[in-house]
Design a protein around this motif. Structure first.
Motif, PDB file in Angstrom:
ATOM      1  N   TYR A 183      15.173  59.844  43.925  1.00 48.43           N
ATOM      2  CA  TYR A 183      14.949  59.019  42.727  1.00 48.43           C
ATOM      3  C   TYR A 183      14.463  59.888  41.579  1.00 48.43           C
ATOM      4  O   TYR A 183      14.981  59.805  40.467  1.00 48.43           O
ATOM      5  CB  TYR A 183      13.931  57.926  43.050  1.00 48.43           C
ATOM      6  N   ASN A 224      20.953  57.565  50.361  1.00 44.93           N
ATOM      7  CA  ASN A 224      20.868  58.461  49.211  1.00 44.93           C
ATOM      8  C   ASN A 224      21.860  58.087  48.107  1.00 44.93           C
ATOM      9  O   ASN A 224      21.609  58.350  46.933  1.00 44.93           O
ATOM     10  CB  ASN A 224      21.106  59.913  49.641  1.00 44.93           C
ATOM     11  N   GLY A 256      22.680  55.007  47.267  1.00 45.27           N
ATOM     12  CA  GLY A 256      22.051  53.905  46.553  1.00 45.27           C
ATOM     13  C   GLY A 256      20.872  54.342  45.706  1.00 45.27           C
ATOM     14  O   GLY A 256      20.731  53.923  44.557  1.00 45.27           O
ATOM     15  N   ILE A 257      20.034  55.222  46.259  1.00 50.76           N
ATOM     16  CA  ILE A 257      18.823  55.620  45.534  1.00 50.76           C
ATOM     17  C   ILE A 257      19.163  56.468  44.308  1.00 50.76           C
ATOM     18  O   ILE A 257      18.552  56.334  43.259  1.00 50.76           O
ATOM     19  CB  ILE A 257      17.827  56.343  46.470  1.00 50.76           C
ATOM     20  N   LYS A 314      20.483  54.172  41.675  1.00 44.34           N
ATOM     21  CA  LYS A 314      19.358  53.429  41.104  1.00 44.34           C
ATOM     22  C   LYS A 314      18.575  54.287  40.107  1.00 44.34           C
ATOM     23  O   LYS A 314      18.216  53.837  39.026  1.00 44.34           O
ATOM     24  CB  LYS A 314      18.442  52.957  42.230  1.00 44.34           C
TER      25      LYS A 314
END
Lengths: 214, 313
Positions: free
Chosen positions: B133, B164, B166-167, B170
């Motif tokens: 992130y 990873n 998705g993060i 995001k």
């Protein structure tokens, strides 16, 4: 099954179901997300912690920006023990809690990642950049707290959402209401946190409370 | 209770090693399991882990699961069967891998996860992962700056089963979406793959010739995208990746890709082996299971210092 019996059963089913009837309001996007993630609601969690734990912690932990930054330069371990926090393992830098009291010498408000270049020692040069959003870089507020821990979260995604919720909270609470014009020369007081900047970089400070005077 | 189980297992492992006629004083074995080495990132992990294990006097068993959870499960069985003292694992999916790691634990073999976390704690001893992130935010901040805070762009996503992917997405959007003049015109998965990155980019470009930038979930997809853009004569499009591979470093220094985010893959793998070594010798795990390693922005200013997923000074 005869039509009659089916109809009777159907009526009975309605009769039974009615007392349990209630008006269900359509869930908001936030509620839907909470439902999907098994009861995780970072915005509510942060709002619940803010007055009771976050602000008292920061107030108690903070040193003046001059104290904190000069100690971090001369004795990082001492500064870390007194004003700093980071996760026990991993490679994140120390995040320090400090109170900034100074004069705004330049307001960078053209970018949405706006900040106030602030002079704390009266030499007319910027010592720290105070972020005023609406884009806040990093997760300094979350990272400064000794009572929250990545290992208590399901994964990085929830930890990240929790971190962002602090920024969103402070934006809604105060930063959105700040003026964007005529800031230069005004006095500023702020309590918040900043990660140890890499060599030669300015300190990027995220405020939890901020007051801009005349 | 635990001791009894360990002893039984030791007896079992002993019997097993005798039956395959292992040398009597063979060094302890550490299994290193990662996705395919086609991606230099995973290769760097395996090489880093292997070097550290050998330095500490271990035998190694290096295996690849090709992002297939079934294959991963078989490899875990192999590691258990060979009497591995520890498993260093870059896993094949944050949900699907929980059972495999649990299986190793039940057989008395501790796992030390790198790069990707699983959605459970108390199953592995360590989970050492990049702060995806934080890294994605660095990449997105640089991307927005390069784009002048405005314009149409494309996002290439990683493999969906990998947390990873998705993060990072995001982290990108938590920054980019704060800029109302940044418009995402296409968002597609290219499954971490360079060839898919190339073909997806080709198709997207035909439908959206006006794009100004591409932000990619990893470096291999970014390499595919820049190749497709260059083949179409679009040298103006800003491409930003994630990983910090030598390929992207070379692209940055020759004016292709504009930036990436370094994940300390090599150091991470070595740290996992060090923790495994301490655990094997003392039974002690790290203070915290999940450990985040910060990422570093790489652009024209520091790309030359990048070598095999580490910055030299």
């Amino acid at each position: 099954m005869s039509t009659f019996r089916a109809a009777a059963l159907f009526t009975l089913a309605i009769a039974l179901a009615l007392p349990g009837c209630k008006i269900v309001k359509t869930p908001t996007a936030e509620e839907a997300a909470e439902e999907a993630s098994g009861g995780f609601n970072p915005a509510r969690q942060v709002a619940g912690l803010w007055d009771e734990k976050v602000i008292p912690f920061l107030d108690k932990r903070a040193g003046t920006f001059q104290e904190v930054s000069s100690l971090a330069k001369s004795d990082l371990d001492a500064a870390a023990a007194k004003y700093g926090h980071k996760e026990k393992e991993g490679s994140a830098p120390w995040t320090f809690v400090a109170k900034v009291s100074g004069t705004i010498i330049k307001a960078e408000t053209k970018s949405r990642a706006a900040y106030l270049e602030t002079d704390v020692d009266g030499d007319g040069k910027g010592d720290v950049r105070i972020q005023i959003g609406p884009v806040i870089k990093g997760t300094a507020l979350r990272d400064s707290l000794d009572f929250v821990n990545f290992n208590e979260f399901k994964n990085q995604i929830q930890w990240a959402e929790f971190g962002k919720a602090f920024n969103t909270h402070v934006i809604g609470l105060t930063l959105d209401k700040l003026p964007r014009e005529g800031m230069e020369g005004k006095a500023i007081e702020a309590t918040g946190a900043y990660p140890l900047p890499s060599a030669g970089q300015p300190a990027l400070f995220t405020p939890a409370t901020i007051t801009i005077g005349g | 209770m635990k001791l009894t189980r360990r002893l039984t297992l030791a007896a079992f492992a002993g019997a097993l090693s005798m039956s395959v006629a292992m040398p009597a004083f063979a060094a302890d074995l550490i299994a290193i399991i990662t996705p395919s080495h086609d991606n230099p990132f995973f290769k760097a992990e395996a090489v880093g882990a292997e070097a550290k294990a050998k330095e500490l006097g271990y035998e190694t068993l290096v295996l690849v699961h090709d992002d297939d959870a079934n294959k991963q499960s078989q490899l875990i069985d192999t590691a258990i069967g060979r009497g591995a003292k520890a498993i260093i694992l870059d896993n094949a999916g944050s949900e699907a891998s929980i059972a495999a790691v649990q299986k190793a634990k039940d057989a008395g073999v501790p796992s030390f996860l790198i790069d990707r976390e699983i959605n459970a704690t108390g199953v592995a001893v360590s989970q050492i992962v990049s702060n995806n992130y934080q890294g994605a935010q660095l990449g997105a901040e640089e991307f927005v700056k390069l784009m002048g805070e405005a314009g149409s762009y494309v996002e290439l996503l990683g493999r969906e089963a990998d947390l990873n992917a998705g993060i990072r997405s995001k982290g990108y959007h938590d920054i980019i979406d704060e800029y109302p003049e940044m418009k995402m015109v296409a968002q597609q998965s290219a499954n971490w793959s360079q060839t898919e990155g190339y073909s997806k980019m080709e198709t997207i470009l035909q439908a959206n010739p006006d794009i100004k930038g591409v932000i990619s979930g990893n470096d291999t997809m970014a390499m595919g995208a820049i190749a497709a853009l260059q083949a179409a004569g679009r040298k103006d499009v800003i491409v930003v990746g994630f990983d910090g591979s030598n390929d992207v470093r070379d692209s940055i220094t020759s004016g292709g890709i504009k930036a990436t985010v370094l994940q300390p893959a090599y150091a991470q793998a070595q740290m996992a082996v060090e923790q495994a070594d301490v655990y094997i010798k003392t039974g002690k795990g790290p203070a915290e299971e999940k450990q985040l390693m910060d990422c570093v922005l790489i652009n024209g200013e520091n790309a030359a210092k990048l070598e095999t997923f580490a910055l030299t000074n």
